[in-house]
Enzyme design. Structure first.
Site, mmCIF file in Angstrom:
data_model
loop_
_atom_site.group_PDB
_atom_site.id
_atom_site.type_symbol
_atom_site.label_atom_id
_atom_site.label_comp_id
_atom_site.label_asym_id
_atom_site.label_seq_id
_atom_site.Cartn_x
_atom_site.Cartn_y
_atom_site.Cartn_z
ATOM 1 N N TYR A 1 0.839 -1.198 0.000
ATOM 2 C CA TYR A 1 0.000 0.000 0.000
ATOM 3 C C TYR A 1 0.879 1.254 0.000
ATOM 4 O O TYR A 1 1.988 1.247 0.551
ATOM 5 C CB TYR A 1 -0.871 0.051 1.255
ATOM 6 C CG TYR A 1 -2.030 -0.909 1.292
ATOM 7 C CD1 TYR A 1 -3.257 -0.590 0.717
ATOM 8 C CD2 TYR A 1 -1.907 -2.139 1.928
ATOM 9 C CE1 TYR A 1 -4.329 -1.462 0.775
ATOM 10 C CE2 TYR A 1 -2.977 -3.023 1.990
ATOM 11 C CZ TYR A 1 -4.181 -2.683 1.411
ATOM 12 O OH TYR A 1 -5.235 -3.547 1.479
ATOM 13 N N TYR B 1 -0.287 -10.127 0.751
ATOM 14 C CA TYR B 1 0.768 -9.527 1.565
ATOM 15 C C TYR B 1 0.737 -10.103 2.976
ATOM 16 O O TYR B 1 -0.290 -10.585 3.446
ATOM 17 C CB TYR B 1 0.649 -7.999 1.605
ATOM 18 C CG TYR B 1 -0.677 -7.478 2.106
ATOM 19 C CD1 TYR B 1 -0.937 -7.354 3.470
ATOM 20 C CD2 TYR B 1 -1.667 -7.100 1.219
ATOM 21 C CE1 TYR B 1 -2.146 -6.875 3.922
ATOM 22 C CE2 TYR B 1 -2.873 -6.617 1.660
ATOM 23 C CZ TYR B 1 -3.113 -6.504 3.017
ATOM 24 O OH TYR B 1 -4.320 -6.029 3.471
ATOM 25 N N ARG C 1 -2.546 -12.283 3.753
ATOM 26 C CA ARG C 1 -3.905 -11.960 3.325
ATOM 27 C C ARG C 1 -4.104 -12.351 1.875
ATOM 28 O O ARG C 1 -3.246 -12.113 1.032
ATOM 29 C CB ARG C 1 -4.166 -10.457 3.436
ATOM 30 C CG ARG C 1 -4.173 -9.843 4.800
ATOM 31 C CD ARG C 1 -5.434 -10.015 5.633
ATOM 32 N NE ARG C 1 -6.581 -10.651 5.064
ATOM 33 C CZ ARG C 1 -7.655 -10.012 4.585
ATOM 34 N NH1 ARG C 1 -7.707 -8.697 4.582
ATOM 35 N NH2 ARG C 1 -8.689 -10.686 4.129
ATOM 36 N N HIS D 1 -7.199 -8.813 -2.398
ATOM 37 C CA HIS D 1 -8.546 -8.266 -2.233
ATOM 38 C C HIS D 1 -8.570 -6.786 -2.569
ATOM 39 O O HIS D 1 -7.534 -6.124 -2.594
ATOM 40 C CB HIS D 1 -9.053 -8.487 -0.801
ATOM 41 C CG HIS D 1 -8.195 -7.827 0.233
ATOM 42 N ND1 HIS D 1 -7.040 -8.401 0.721
ATOM 43 C CD2 HIS D 1 -8.311 -6.636 0.883
ATOM 44 C CE1 HIS D 1 -6.483 -7.608 1.619
ATOM 45 N NE2 HIS D 1 -7.227 -6.518 1.727
ATOM 46 N N HIS E 1 -10.756 -3.293 -1.357
ATOM 47 C CA HIS E 1 -11.704 -2.712 -0.407
ATOM 48 C C HIS E 1 -12.729 -1.877 -1.153
ATOM 49 O O HIS E 1 -12.383 -1.125 -2.072
ATOM 50 C CB HIS E 1 -10.974 -1.803 0.583
ATOM 51 C CG HIS E 1 -9.960 -2.499 1.424
ATOM 52 N ND1 HIS E 1 -10.194 -2.862 2.724
ATOM 53 C CD2 HIS E 1 -8.694 -2.891 1.148
ATOM 54 C CE1 HIS E 1 -9.122 -3.446 3.219
ATOM 55 N NE2 HIS E 1 -8.193 -3.485 2.283
#
Length: 267
Positions: A133, A172, A182, A185, A187
């Site tokens: 991110y 990640y 995880r 995905h 959000h």
């Protein structure tokens, strides 16, 4: 645009991190308990023990009423003219194109009766193709893509439709337990007619091998409800030599509602 929130939450100081086998055994035990009790949870358990930080962050007291008009005085406002159509294309960046697999995510926002919800503000945020991110708290040692911010927004059409052009995010690591990863995905945030009406959820990709290992995904203990979080590959939506297409409808209410994140849930 909403601030990007990452899932690398602090976990209780319990010494040596638990193994994936221990976490998976807890997941199976809790899901078995729900099955034996005849519980069909379409929303995530807020105190799902395998998701360690949920034990520290889930609400434990009664909710306090707030004056919605007072809240709106301090909330941002927008109109359909404030959201540029180009904001739905996350591959447009100054200086060059992002690295990774181009994808299109499209679908419809529907109410519990299957009727389209028009004029809905839809925001997305995600990691880049390497699972990183653009956020100061994300210290995952994966490359930052200078041509990808990972945020976008759009307004649903008269038929409730939305569409985003983006890059498929990578998985990640996060600090829940040893070797915790995880699944990939995206959000989603949806606003209703007022800024006090907001739903946040996640969309996953089909066939991810990390599904069974992820306590956030597995905190929705009803299998059919979990399946509604996974997009469908749509070959007709794919574009020749350019991108792959995924379709994902969001149902706001009713028995087939999309799982949402509760207040205080940062996933």
């Amino acid at each position: 645009m909403s601030e990007v929130v990452i899932e690398q939450q602090e976990t209780p100081n319990r010494g040596e991190p638990e193994s994936q086998q221990e976490i998976s055994a807890e997941i199976e035990d809790l899901q078995r308990q729900d099955e034996q009790a005849g519980l069909h949870r379409t929303q995530a358990r807020l105190d799902f023990a395998p998701y360690r930080s949920s034990l520290l962050r889930h609400p434990t007291k009664a909710l306090q009423h707030a004056d919605p008009e007072g809240v709106e005085l301090w909330s941002p406002v927008f109109g359909t003219r404030d959201v540029d159509p180009l904001e739905a294309d996350l591959t447009i960046q100054r200086g060059g194109e992002p690295i990774g697999e181009r994808i299109r995510i499209t679908g419809r926002v529907l109410d519990g009766e299957g009727r389209p919800v028009a004029g809905q503000l839809v925001e997305i945020w995600q990691a880049n193709a390497a699972g990183r991110y653009i956020h100061r708290r994300d210290q995952h040692p994966a490359p930052i893509d200078p041509h990808f911010t990972g945020v976008g927004r759009t307004i649903t059409g008269d038929d409730g439709s939305y569409s985003f052009l983006t890059i498929k995010p990578g998985p990640y690591p996060w600090g829940n337990h040893r070797n915790a990863w995880r699944p990939a995905h995206v959000h989603f945030s949806l606003f209703g007619r007022e800024f006090t009406q907001r739903m946040i959820t996640q969309m996953y990709f089909p066939g991810d091998p990390l599904f069974a290992l992820d306590p956030i995904y597995q905190s929705v203990t009803d299998p059919k409800a979990r399946e509604r979080l996974v997009a469908t590959y749509d070959h007709d939506l794919s574009e020749h030599e350019y991108l792959l297409g995924f379709r994902w409808d969001i149902v706001l209410t009713g028995p087939h509602a999309t799982r949402t994140e509760q207040e205080g849930d940062h996933v």
